[in-house]
Design a protein around this motif. Structure first.
Motif: not given
Length: 123
Positions: A59-68
């Protein structure tokens, strides 16, 4: 929910596709999604190894992986119960990370899993 958010998942894994289909049927607010096999991960600031190991939410500059990434999907629902589940996953921190890891490492053994679900090249 940000309509530009993108969920990147393993399109070869039957368990992952089954999980995605469950989420699409249960969560009214859902981001766009694409199998990592159909994109160039570097266009999203990710490596091929990263997208092979976990689901990603960009999302935009945000990168979330796995459980996040999973928590983000639940937290961005209109239904309070789903948002509470998302917050529980978030505050679960290391426990949520461990649960995600165990599911990912054993997804080929779970209902719907196939030999294509095995993650062979763990870092």
């Amino acid at each position: 929910m940000n309509p530009q958010a993108l969920l990147i998942y393993d399109g070869d894994c039957a368990f992952c596709k089954q999980s995605l289909n469950w989420a699409l049927s249960k969560l009214p607010e859902f981001s766009r999604y694409v199998a990592f096999q159909r994109i160039n991960p570097s266009e999203y600031g990710l490596s091929l190894d990263q997208v092979k190991q976990k689901v990603w939410l960009v999302e935009g500059n945000q990168r979330l992986s796995g459980h996040r990434a999973v928590a983000w999907l639940f937290c961005n629902q209109d239904v309070l119960g789903w948002r509470i589940l998302g917050w529980l996953i978030r505050i679960g921190g290391p426990i949520s990370a461990l649960a995600y890891y165990l599911v990912a490492a054993n997804r080929h053994r779970l209902p719907g899993g196939t030999k294509e679900c095995v993650i062979n090249d763990r870092p």
